[in-house]
Scaffold this active site. Structure first.
Site: not given
Length: 150
Positions: A78-80
């Site tokens: 989950q890069f966000t």
């Protein structure tokens, strides 16, 4: 590394309308990786997550870990989680690692978590467009940043 941990009675991930992983009772873990992350972050977080006492004991108190309840883990990249939102209304993801750095760390995280849990960890697919479904049990949601060990 940043993680969002949700205690779930069930969770699944769909890619292109097909369920690719699913679990019953356990933890949905969203994992964000940045360039400064390394083996120490992985080891610390995997130990913390697998031993976090957020499951009910016989008295209804949160005294048991996912390991003690024989629960499962669904791990999703989950890069966000590394979104910077200070300026304007469009988040910046400049702190999130690019795939060439993040994928090896993600794979190490999976291996370390499987070692901690002594069982398979279920995952999504790094970089894929995923649809996550879950039933948050409690709700219990915990955020941990390995750079801020409180």
């Amino acid at each position: 590394m940043k993680v969002v941990i949700q205690r779930v009675s069930e969770a699944s991930v769909k890619i292109e309308d097909e369920i690719t992983s699913s679990i019953k009772n356990g933890l949905l873990v969203l994992l964000g990786i940045e360039d400064a992350d390394g083996d120490e972050d992985i080891e610390w977080l995997c130990a913390k997550i697998s031993n976090l006492r957020i499951f009910a004991d016989a008295n209804g108190l949160m005294n048991l870990s996912v390991k003690e309840t024989n629960g499962y883990i669904l791990l999703i990249s989950q890069f966000t989680l590394h979104a910077l939102t200070k300026k304007g209304n469009r988040p910046s993801y400049i702190k999130a690692s690019k795939p060439e750095i993040a994928i090896p760390l993600y794979n190490k995280f999976i291996s370390q978590m499987e070692k901690e849990m002594n069982k398979k960890v279920f995952t999504g697919t790094f970089g894929a467009d995923m649809k996550i479904s879950l039933t948050n049990d409690g709700p219990v949601t915990i955020i941990i940043d390995s750079k801020n060990k409180e």
